[in-house]
Design a protein around this motif. Structure first.
Motif, PDB file in Angstrom:
ATOM      1  N   THR A  38      -3.597  -5.027 -12.722  1.00  0.00           N
ATOM      2  CA  THR A  38      -5.038  -4.966 -12.507  1.00  0.00           C
ATOM      3  C   THR A  38      -5.784  -5.232 -13.802  1.00  0.00           C
ATOM      4  O   THR A  38      -6.738  -6.028 -13.842  1.00  0.00           O
ATOM      5  CB  THR A  38      -5.433  -3.581 -11.948  1.00  0.00           C
ATOM      6  OG1 THR A  38      -4.839  -3.396 -10.668  1.00  0.00           O
ATOM      7  CG2 THR A  38      -6.945  -3.476 -11.820  1.00  0.00           C
ATOM      8  N   SER A 104     -11.326   5.985  -3.163  1.00  0.00           N
ATOM      9  CA  SER A 104     -10.424   5.733  -2.046  1.00  0.00           C
ATOM     10  C   SER A 104     -10.887   6.460  -0.790  1.00  0.00           C
ATOM     11  O   SER A 104     -10.679   5.984   0.320  1.00  0.00           O
ATOM     12  CB  SER A 104      -8.992   6.160  -2.406  1.00  0.00           C
ATOM     13  OG  SER A 104      -8.967   7.514  -2.838  1.00  0.00           O
ATOM     14  N   ASN A 131      -9.968  -0.109  -1.931  1.00  0.00           N
ATOM     15  CA  ASN A 131      -9.332  -0.653  -0.731  1.00  0.00           C
ATOM     16  C   ASN A 131      -9.728  -2.094  -0.446  1.00  0.00           C
ATOM     17  O   ASN A 131      -9.516  -2.594   0.653  1.00  0.00           O
ATOM     18  CB  ASN A 131      -9.678   0.214   0.492  1.00  0.00           C
ATOM     19  CG  ASN A 131     -11.185   0.363   0.681  1.00  0.00           C
ATOM     20  OD1 ASN A 131     -11.954  -0.087  -0.155  1.00  0.00           O
ATOM     21  ND2 ASN A 131     -11.577   0.993   1.768  1.00  0.00           N
ATOM     22  N   GLY A 132     -10.319  -2.772  -1.416  1.00  0.00           N
ATOM     23  CA  GLY A 132     -10.726  -4.153  -1.210  1.00  0.00           C
ATOM     24  C   GLY A 132      -9.866  -5.115  -2.003  1.00  0.00           C
ATOM     25  O   GLY A 132      -9.096  -4.711  -2.880  1.00  0.00           O
ATOM     26  N   PRO A 133      -9.998  -6.415  -1.736  1.00  0.00           N
ATOM     27  CA  PRO A 133      -9.247  -7.420  -2.499  1.00  0.00           C
ATOM     28  C   PRO A 133      -9.770  -7.539  -3.920  1.00  0.00           C
ATOM     29  O   PRO A 133     -10.893  -7.131  -4.236  1.00  0.00           O
ATOM     30  CB  PRO A 133      -9.481  -8.709  -1.701  1.00  0.00           C
ATOM     31  CG  PRO A 133     -10.757  -8.477  -0.956  1.00  0.00           C
ATOM     32  CD  PRO A 133     -10.799  -7.013  -0.655  1.00  0.00           C
ATOM     33  N   MET A 134      -8.959  -8.134  -4.779  1.00  0.00           N
ATOM     34  CA  MET A 134      -9.298  -8.217  -6.188  1.00  0.00           C
ATOM     35  C   MET A 134     -10.582  -8.995  -6.432  1.00  0.00           C
ATOM     36  O   MET A 134     -11.359  -8.656  -7.329  1.00  0.00           O
ATOM     37  CB  MET A 134      -8.140  -8.848  -6.971  1.00  0.00           C
ATOM     38  CG  MET A 134      -8.378  -8.952  -8.466  1.00  0.00           C
ATOM     39  SD  MET A 134      -8.720  -7.356  -9.275  1.00  0.00           S
ATOM     40  CE  MET A 134      -7.098  -6.589  -9.182  1.00  0.00           C
ATOM     41  N   ASP A 135     -10.867 -10.033  -5.641  1.00  0.00           N
ATOM     42  CA  ASP A 135     -12.085 -10.797  -5.882  1.00  0.00           C
ATOM     43  C   ASP A 135     -13.332  -9.956  -5.618  1.00  0.00           C
ATOM     44  O   ASP A 135     -14.374 -10.152  -6.247  1.00  0.00           O
ATOM     45  CB  ASP A 135     -12.108 -12.083  -5.059  1.00  0.00           C
ATOM     46  CG  ASP A 135     -11.998 -11.847  -3.569  1.00  0.00           C
ATOM     47  OD1 ASP A 135     -11.594 -10.750  -3.165  1.00  0.00           O
ATOM     48  OD2 ASP A 135     -12.310 -12.778  -2.799  1.00  0.00           O
ATOM     49  N   VAL A 136     -13.222  -8.973  -4.709  1.00  0.00           N
ATOM     50  CA  VAL A 136     -14.336  -8.060  -4.482  1.00  0.00           C
ATOM     51  C   VAL A 136     -14.502  -7.143  -5.688  1.00  0.00           C
ATOM     52  O   VAL A 136     -15.619  -6.891  -6.145  1.00  0.00           O
ATOM     53  CB  VAL A 136     -14.119  -7.243  -3.190  1.00  0.00           C
ATOM     54  CG1 VAL A 136     -15.190  -6.170  -3.042  1.00  0.00           C
ATOM     55  CG2 VAL A 136     -14.114  -8.161  -1.975  1.00  0.00           C
ATOM     56  N   TRP A 137     -13.398  -6.635  -6.206  1.00  0.00           N
ATOM     57  CA  TRP A 137     -13.450  -5.804  -7.417  1.00  0.00           C
ATOM     58  C   TRP A 137     -14.150  -6.555  -8.554  1.00  0.00           C
ATOM     59  O   TRP A 137     -14.993  -5.999  -9.250  1.00  0.00           O
ATOM     60  CB  TRP A 137     -12.039  -5.450  -7.876  1.00  0.00           C
ATOM     61  CG  TRP A 137     -11.348  -4.408  -7.079  1.00  0.00           C
ATOM     62  CD1 TRP A 137     -11.544  -4.091  -5.775  1.00  0.00           C
ATOM     63  CD2 TRP A 137     -10.335  -3.526  -7.560  1.00  0.00           C
ATOM     64  NE1 TRP A 137     -10.705  -3.076  -5.400  1.00  0.00           N
ATOM     65  CE2 TRP A 137      -9.950  -2.713  -6.476  1.00  0.00           C
ATOM     66  CE3 TRP A 137      -9.712  -3.351  -8.781  1.00  0.00           C
ATOM     67  CZ2 TRP A 137      -8.961  -1.730  -6.586  1.00  0.00           C
ATOM     68  CZ3 TRP A 137      -8.724  -2.374  -8.904  1.00  0.00           C
ATOM     69  CH2 TRP A 137      -8.358  -1.578  -7.809  1.00  0.00           C
TER      70      TRP A 137
END
Length: 248
Positions: A38, A104, A131-137
């Motif tokens: 990450t 979470s 709980n979201g995909p990396m592009d959302v992060w």
């Protein structure tokens, strides 16, 4: 590879102050919460920032004693309760950096938001859902770095449900005036008292009085619950943008 600071390094500077002058983003928690992968993804995306992971508030205090360029501090979700239990120590460790909690369980985040009203210094807090995909992060991180806020809809839903349930249990018959509905609508939008006063052509003192009265009428103790209460109950109420504002 991201730099990890271990517990036994609490009394030594995490990095040399001569390394660079780039702003720093610090993750506080375990490798389970914030993995090496990450941090590597963030480092590749945000090349103008340095990323670190440390374990404790004590280590964060040491890092900030050496560097005054820590911009964001992202805590694992378990540390929300620590922030409430010892708020002053938490605030001192974070300093001027923006505080973000990973999330979470939206119920935990909602309980934190309701409880923080009783703790000074925890008002500028954001949440990073896990709980979201990396592009959302990454998109959310851009918002934080631009000074913006982000409220996951799961937290908003949890707040609405909590405050609506409290209202139902109290059998509320609020009897708000049209002006109080207008003020409440702007509170729900996150407007500060001075902005409400300017928009409605009122004094700040009058705005504070309206807020005091409407909080009492709807049976909540703070602006966060008032905003959630509005989202649950505003249907069919006077239109806050009906045109001219008159009276107080």
């Amino acid at each position: 590879m991201p730099q990890t600071i271990h517990q036994d390094s609490v009394h030594t500077p995490p990095v040399s102050p001569t390394v660079n002058n780039r702003p720093k983003i610090v993750f506080v928690g375990s490798a389970i919460s914030f993995s090496e992968r990450t941090l590597a993804v963030y480092r590749a995306e945000f090349t103008d920032y340095d990323f670190f992971r440390i374990a404790t508030l004590a280590e964060l205090s040491v890092m900030r004693s050496v560097h005054n360029d820590v911009q964001l501090v992202i805590f694992e979700a378990d540390m929300m309760q620590s922030a409430l239990d010892d708020t002053q120590r938490f605030v001192d460790a974070v300093g001027a950096a923006r505080t973000i909690f990973s999330m979470s369980d939206p119920q935990d985040a909602a309980r934190f938001l309701l409880a923080r009203e009783r703790h000074s210094g925890l008002d500028n807090v954001g949440f990073l859902p896990l709980n979201g995909p990396m592009d959302v992060w990454i998109s959310i991180m851009y918002l934080f770095l631009c000074g913006q806020s982000f409220m996951p809809h799961e937290i908003a839903d949890a707040l609405i449900n909590h405050c609506a349930q409290a209202a139902r249990e109290d059998g509320l018959q609020p009897g708000l005036t049209t002006r109080e509905w207008e003020v409440l609508h702007m509170v729900a939008q996150g407007a500060a008292n001075k902005n409400i006063a300017a928009d409605l052509d009122l004094s700040i003192h009058t705005v504070k009085l309206h807020i005091h009265n409407l909080l009492r009428k709807i049976g909540v103790s703070n602006r966060t619950c008032a905003a959630s209460w509005f989202m649950e109950h505003h249907s069919g109420q006077p239109d806050p943008h009906r045109g001219a504002h008159g009276g107080s």
